[in-house]
Motif scaffolding. Structure first.
Motif, PDB file in Angstrom:
ATOM      1  N   VAL A  94      15.203  27.308   4.526  1.00 18.89           N
ATOM      2  CA  VAL A  94      16.551  27.875   4.433  1.00 18.89           C
ATOM      3  C   VAL A  94      17.295  27.644   5.742  1.00 18.89           C
ATOM      4  CG1 VAL A  94      17.850  30.043   4.283  1.00 18.89           C
ATOM      5  CG2 VAL A  94      16.022  29.557   2.643  1.00 18.89           C
ATOM      6  N   SER A  95      16.630  27.901   6.853  1.00 16.43           N
ATOM      7  CA  SER A  95      17.251  27.699   8.153  1.00 16.43           C
ATOM      8  C   SER A  95      17.535  26.219   8.411  1.00 16.43           C
ATOM      9  CB  SER A  95      16.343  28.252   9.255  1.00 16.43           C
ATOM     10  OG  SER A  95      16.894  28.014  10.521  1.00 16.43           O
ATOM     11  N   PHE A  96      16.582  25.380   8.072  1.00 19.06           N
ATOM     12  CA  PHE A  96      16.724  23.941   8.304  1.00 19.06           C
ATOM     13  C   PHE A  96      17.886  23.369   7.495  1.00 19.06           C
ATOM     14  CE2 PHE A  96      15.721  19.505   7.275  1.00 19.06           C
ATOM     15  CZ  PHE A  96      15.606  18.985   8.557  1.00 19.06           C
ATOM     16  N   LEU A  97      17.973  23.761   6.239  1.00 26.03           N
ATOM     17  CA  LEU A  97      19.051  23.243   5.391  1.00 26.03           C
ATOM     18  C   LEU A  97      20.397  23.834   5.774  1.00 26.03           C
ATOM     19  CD1 LEU A  97      17.249  23.134   1.946  1.00 26.03           C
ATOM     20  CD2 LEU A  97      17.866  21.205   3.411  1.00 26.03           C
ATOM     21  N   GLY A  98      20.427  25.109   6.131  1.00 25.79           N
ATOM     22  CA  GLY A  98      21.631  25.751   6.645  1.00 25.79           C
ATOM     23  C   GLY A  98      22.914  25.422   5.920  1.00 25.79           C
ATOM     24  N   GLY A  99      22.924  25.440   4.612  1.00 21.17           N
ATOM     25  CA  GLY A  99      24.155  25.165   3.873  1.00 21.17           C
ATOM     26  C   GLY A  99      24.340  23.704   3.506  1.00 21.17           C
ATOM     27  N   LYS A 100      23.492  22.817   4.032  1.00 24.10           N
ATOM     28  CA  LYS A 100      23.584  21.401   3.662  1.00 24.10           C
ATOM     29  C   LYS A 100      23.044  21.229   2.248  1.00 24.10           C
ATOM     30  CE  LYS A 100      21.383  20.569   7.585  1.00 24.10           C
ATOM     31  NZ  LYS A 100      20.496  19.976   8.521  1.00 24.10           N
ATOM     32  N   THR A 101      23.459  20.176   1.609  1.00 26.18           N
ATOM     33  CA  THR A 101      22.908  19.862   0.301  1.00 26.18           C
ATOM     34  C   THR A 101      21.954  18.680   0.449  1.00 26.18           C
ATOM     35  OG1 THR A 101      24.745  18.383  -0.206  1.00 26.18           O
ATOM     36  CG2 THR A 101      24.953  20.679  -0.929  1.00 26.18           C
ATOM     37  N   ILE A 102      21.044  18.568  -0.515  1.00 25.05           N
ATOM     38  CA  ILE A 102      20.127  17.435  -0.519  1.00 25.05           C
ATOM     39  C   ILE A 102      20.333  16.656  -1.806  1.00 25.05           C
ATOM     40  CG2 ILE A 102      18.414  18.530   0.975  1.00 25.05           C
ATOM     41  CD1 ILE A 102      16.747  19.160  -1.505  1.00 25.05           C
ATOM     42  N   SER A 103      19.981  15.405  -1.792  1.00 23.31           N
ATOM     43  CA  SER A 103      20.153  14.558  -2.971  1.00 23.31           C
ATOM     44  C   SER A 103      19.105  14.904  -4.022  1.00 23.31           C
ATOM     45  CB  SER A 103      20.008  13.085  -2.574  1.00 23.31           C
ATOM     46  OG  SER A 103      18.652  12.812  -2.228  1.00 23.31           O
ATOM     47  N   GLU A 104      19.355  14.453  -5.230  1.00 20.26           N
ATOM     48  CA  GLU A 104      18.388  14.664  -6.319  1.00 20.26           C
ATOM     49  C   GLU A 104      17.056  13.997  -5.964  1.00 20.26           C
ATOM     50  OE1 GLU A 104      16.624  16.037  -9.664  1.00 20.26           O
ATOM     51  OE2 GLU A 104      18.576  16.633  -8.893  1.00 20.26           O
ATOM     52  N   LYS A 105      17.107  12.845  -5.357  1.00 15.11           N
ATOM     53  CA  LYS A 105      15.888  12.127  -4.953  1.00 15.11           C
ATOM     54  C   LYS A 105      15.096  12.949  -3.923  1.00 15.11           C
ATOM     55  CE  LYS A 105      14.298   7.748  -3.021  1.00 15.11           C
ATOM     56  NZ  LYS A 105      14.681   6.458  -2.466  1.00 15.11           N
ATOM     57  N   GLU A 106      15.806  13.532  -2.948  1.00 17.63           N
ATOM     58  CA  GLU A 106      15.140  14.378  -1.950  1.00 17.63           C
ATOM     59  C   GLU A 106      14.542  15.628  -2.596  1.00 17.63           C
ATOM     60  OE1 GLU A 106      17.617  13.551   2.158  1.00 17.63           O
ATOM     61  OE2 GLU A 106      18.616  14.682   0.559  1.00 17.63           O
ATOM     62  N   ALA A 107      15.269  16.221  -3.539  1.00 15.94           N
ATOM     63  CA  ALA A 107      14.775  17.413  -4.230  1.00 15.94           C
ATOM     64  C   ALA A 107      13.513  17.081  -5.026  1.00 15.94           C
ATOM     65  CB  ALA A 107      15.858  17.979  -5.154  1.00 15.94           C
ATOM     66  N   GLN A 108      13.505  15.945  -5.697  1.00 15.15           N
ATOM     67  CA  GLN A 108      12.326  15.530  -6.455  1.00 15.15           C
ATOM     68  C   GLN A 108      11.137  15.275  -5.531  1.00 15.15           C
ATOM     69  OE1 GLN A 108      11.863  15.584  -9.752  1.00 15.15           O
ATOM     70  NE2 GLN A 108      13.917  16.464  -9.870  1.00 15.15           N
ATOM     71  N   GLU A 109      11.386  14.685  -4.377  1.00 15.17           N
ATOM     72  CA  GLU A 109      10.302  14.430  -3.414  1.00 15.17           C
ATOM     73  C   GLU A 109       9.744  15.742  -2.878  1.00 15.17           C
ATOM     74  OE1 GLU A 109       7.631  12.313  -0.866  1.00 15.17           O
ATOM     75  OE2 GLU A 109       8.591  11.902  -2.779  1.00 15.17           O
ATOM     76  N   LEU A 110      10.618  16.704  -2.580  1.00 10.40           N
ATOM     77  CA  LEU A 110      10.150  18.020  -2.131  1.00 10.40           C
ATOM     78  C   LEU A 110       9.322  18.707  -3.214  1.00 10.40           C
ATOM     79  CD1 LEU A 110      13.257  19.382  -0.189  1.00 10.40           C
ATOM     80  CD2 LEU A 110      11.025  18.801   0.757  1.00 10.40           C
ATOM     81  N   LYS A 111       9.767  18.634  -4.459  1.00  8.89           N
ATOM     82  CA  LYS A 111       9.006  19.223  -5.560  1.00  8.89           C
ATOM     83  C   LYS A 111       7.633  18.567  -5.679  1.00  8.89           C
ATOM     84  CE  LYS A 111      13.028  20.497  -8.320  1.00  8.89           C
ATOM     85  NZ  LYS A 111      13.845  20.161  -9.489  1.00  8.89           N
ATOM     86  N   ARG A 112       7.596  17.246  -5.543  1.00  7.95           N
ATOM     87  CA  ARG A 112       6.328  16.525  -5.626  1.00  7.95           C
ATOM     88  C   ARG A 112       5.381  16.962  -4.507  1.00  7.95           C
ATOM     89  NH1 ARG A 112       3.569  12.865  -3.381  1.00  7.95           N
ATOM     90  NH2 ARG A 112       5.073  12.299  -1.798  1.00  7.95           N
ATOM     91  N   LEU A 113       5.914  17.099  -3.290  1.00 12.64           N
ATOM     92  CA  LEU A 113       5.091  17.529  -2.154  1.00 12.64           C
ATOM     93  C   LEU A 113       4.585  18.953  -2.337  1.00 12.64           C
ATOM     94  CD1 LEU A 113       7.175  16.008   0.760  1.00 12.64           C
ATOM     95  CD2 LEU A 113       4.865  15.344   0.089  1.00 12.64           C
ATOM     96  N   ILE A 114       5.451  19.821  -2.845  1.00 13.71           N
ATOM     97  CA  ILE A 114       5.038  21.218  -3.077  1.00 13.71           C
ATOM     98  C   ILE A 114       3.915  21.268  -4.111  1.00 13.71           C
ATOM     99  CG2 ILE A 114       5.799  23.414  -4.090  1.00 13.71           C
ATOM    100  CD1 ILE A 114       8.554  22.838  -2.656  1.00 13.71           C
TER     101      ILE A 114
END
Length: 120
Positions: A94-114
């Protein structure tokens, strides 16, 4: 986990080794002169210091790392989350993103890593 903390100058020096290893000690001197403006004696002092700490080695004038960069980065990342965010990865994100948005590709990669690191 053992203490893998490096100050900024030590990390920058080790980054030269990680990027070019294995390399001759004379090549290391050349690279540090170009990168940092260091004299030969400064490079050898840093090499000795980081060798004594177990991060680097100089065997028969061939310099290499003893600890991989990813291990040092993982240690530092974990330390930052523990120290600044009470060990909470969600608070860190939450702190790192601080209101920034991420792309769908980045969101999918984060989900995969989680999913790959999820407790079962």
């Amino acid at each position: 986990m053992e203490n893998l903390k490096l100050c900024e100058s030590d990390f920058r020096f080790m980054s030269v080794i990680w990027k070019h290893e294995p390399l001759s000690s004379s090549r290391l001197v050349e690279l540090c002169a170009a990168e940092f403006g260091w004299k030969k004696s400064t490079t050898y002092t840093m090499l000795k210091k980081l060798s004594e700490k177990g991060f680097a080695q100089n065997l028969d004038t061939v310099v290499s790392s003893r600890i991989p960069k990813d291990a040092v980065c993982a240690y530092e990342s974990e330390r930052v989350v523990e120290q600044n965010f009470d060990g909470s990865l969600p608070k860190f994100l939450v702190s790192f993103l601080g209101g920034k948005t991420i792309s769908e590709k980045e969101a999918q990669e984060l989900k995969r890593l989680i999913d790959a690191h999820r407790e079962v």
